[in-house]
Scaffold this active site. Sequence first.
Site, PDB file in Angstrom:
ATOM      1  N   HIS A  96       0.877  -1.762  -0.334  1.00 14.32           N
ATOM      2  CA  HIS A  96       0.128   0.322   0.102  1.00 14.32           C
ATOM      3  C   HIS A  96       1.025   1.173   0.461  1.00 14.32           C
ATOM      4  O   HIS A  96       2.029   1.696   0.955  1.00 14.32           O
ATOM      5  CB  HIS A  96      -0.517   0.041   1.582  1.00 14.32           C
ATOM      6  N   ASP A 175     -15.176   3.855   6.849  1.00 10.80           N
ATOM      7  CA  ASP A 175     -13.527   4.772   6.763  1.00 10.80           C
ATOM      8  C   ASP A 175     -14.050   5.427   4.995  1.00 10.80           C
ATOM      9  O   ASP A 175     -13.196   6.563   5.069  1.00 10.80           O
ATOM     10  CB  ASP A 175     -12.267   3.448   5.795  1.00 10.80           C
ATOM     11  N   ARG A 182     -13.021  13.636   6.021  1.00 13.09           N
ATOM     12  CA  ARG A 182     -11.715  14.291   6.812  1.00 13.09           C
ATOM     13  C   ARG A 182     -11.854  15.346   5.744  1.00 13.09           C
ATOM     14  O   ARG A 182     -11.087  16.286   5.820  1.00 13.09           O
ATOM     15  CB  ARG A 182     -10.799  13.103   6.810  1.00 13.09           C
ATOM     16  N   SER A 197      -7.241   4.650   8.994  1.00  8.66           N
ATOM     17  CA  SER A 197      -8.033   4.397   7.527  1.00  8.66           C
ATOM     18  C   SER A 197      -6.763   3.281   6.933  1.00  8.66           C
ATOM     19  O   SER A 197      -7.720   2.134   5.644  1.00  8.66           O
ATOM     20  CB  SER A 197      -7.456   5.505   6.423  1.00  8.66           C
ATOM     21  N   LYS A 201      -8.213  -0.964   5.876  1.00  7.51           N
ATOM     22  CA  LYS A 201      -8.494  -1.698   4.941  1.00  7.51           C
ATOM     23  C   LYS A 201      -8.073  -2.555   4.303  1.00  7.51           C
ATOM     24  O   LYS A 201      -8.104  -4.186   4.084  1.00  7.51           O
ATOM     25  CB  LYS A 201      -8.479  -0.671   3.594  1.00  7.51           C
TER      26      LYS A 201
HETATM   27  N1  URA Z   1      -5.139   7.087   1.853  1.00  7.56           N
HETATM   28  C1  URA Z   1      -6.247   6.888   2.829  1.00  7.56           C
HETATM   29  O1  URA Z   1      -6.376   5.768   2.489  1.00  7.56           O
HETATM   30  N2  URA Z   1      -6.209   7.574   4.300  1.00  7.56           N
HETATM   31  C2  URA Z   1      -6.055   7.661   4.148  1.00  7.56           C
HETATM   32  O2  URA Z   1      -5.834   8.997   5.660  1.00  7.56           O
HETATM   33  C3  URA Z   1      -4.287   8.937   3.610  1.00  7.56           C
HETATM   34  C4  URA Z   1      -4.420   8.052   2.690  1.00  7.56           C
END
Ligand code: URA
Length: 449
Positions: A96, A175, A182, A197, A201
């Site tokens: 990621h 999220d 946000r 966040s 995931k």
């Molecule tokens: N990427 C994400 O998935 N969440 C965040 O808060 C920032 C970058």
Amino acid sequence: LFRISDFGFRIFIVMRIVDLIHAKRHGRPAAAGDIRRLVEDYTSGKIPDYQVAAWLMAVCFRGLDDAELAALTDAMMRSGEVFDLSKIDGVKADKHSTGGVGDKVSLVLAPLAAACGLRVPMISGRGLGHTGGTLDKLESIPGFNVNLSGAQFRRQLARLGVAMIGQTDRFVPADKKMYALRDVTATVESIPLIAASIMSKKLAEGCEALVLDVKVGNGAFMADRRRATDLARTMIAIGRRMGRRVAALLTDMNQPTGRAIGNANEVIEAIECLKGGGPDDLRRVTLALTERMLTLGGLAGTRVAAAALIRRALDSGAALELFRKTIEAQGGDPRVIDDTRRLRLAPKDGVVLAPRAGWLSNIQTRQVGIAAAILGAGRQTTDDRIDCGVGLWYESRLGEKLEKGQSIFRARYRKAAAWAEAERLLAAALTLTEERTPPPRLILGTIDE
Ligand code: URA
């Protein structure tokens, strides 16, 4: 009777969230159960945006302790479908990136890691603001479907070893809602909120091993190395607590990754990379992350052994072939692999030239991402439509000597007014100096368990 109990219930909820906001404002930690209820009730619509926005802002100033962060991540992860991939053979591993400009690493890495023997269940996001998103890039391949059902996703993962899909409404909905909130309340750049966040995931996706590409620099969420290191350590700690193997690489985002910035043009560059070419920095970052995935997943005992596996997957064409099969399996046109002209680019050409001779010593990478978004390659709001064919090519690198009139950016665009605005931003984003400034290091370090 119904109204009275309904009223009583509402009062109860309002009091609780107000208390939570108040406590966080004063730096007092919340109980895990209260955080879980906040996430559940926000996801189901029982708590309004404005109260959660206030709590998020308090978290930005006061942070979360380890127990609060674990409770938040766990509640977000459980807010929707959690994939159980235990019936699929092999080690499930993913990567990621915290986001940047021109970052098409996932397009190369997912088929490459799968061709080396890992199972790669990749659930990616869309671009927002100055950053690009893997899903938008994949959708520039005609017909490519990122919306597979859970069952289709598992079947493809078992058959090919790789599936690349987007977040559905049933996958970590907390999220989805919180990120959108946000984004409009200036509460994105908080280490615990970003960590929860991202990790909610990745944990819901069912991977056992995870490599994080934490971007550092003026095109990243974390501009300096200290905060990027904090973010990496925070995410690694969450992963370990949940029994996953996690490592992070800190990589430079003080200039775009590779040359292409957009969507279709980034897919073309990724295909070049899978064919053994492509820009040097893109290859180096992709290979370093894939190596770490292979060692973390236990498919290679050392980096040297991992590098040998990767070389074989690239030289034999296995990784490219797997990308072709992935495109085909997900409804896309696999002929783009042999004929990249099928990835249609916008008709008009633009160029930004060096106004004088000098050393390229700084580039405002965020502005470059915004310029690409203005052309139509990115979104200003979540509802905007992407134009896959527009984009930029960054033709220099930091630390290079430029002659007057040398091309720094090329562009493909559709609307003259958008290009005029993007061109102005790009010209202002560059600093040319008399003296050479050493270019930043590409890979700044590795943070392990
Ligand atoms: N990427 C994400 O998935 N969440 C965040 O808060 C920032 C970058």
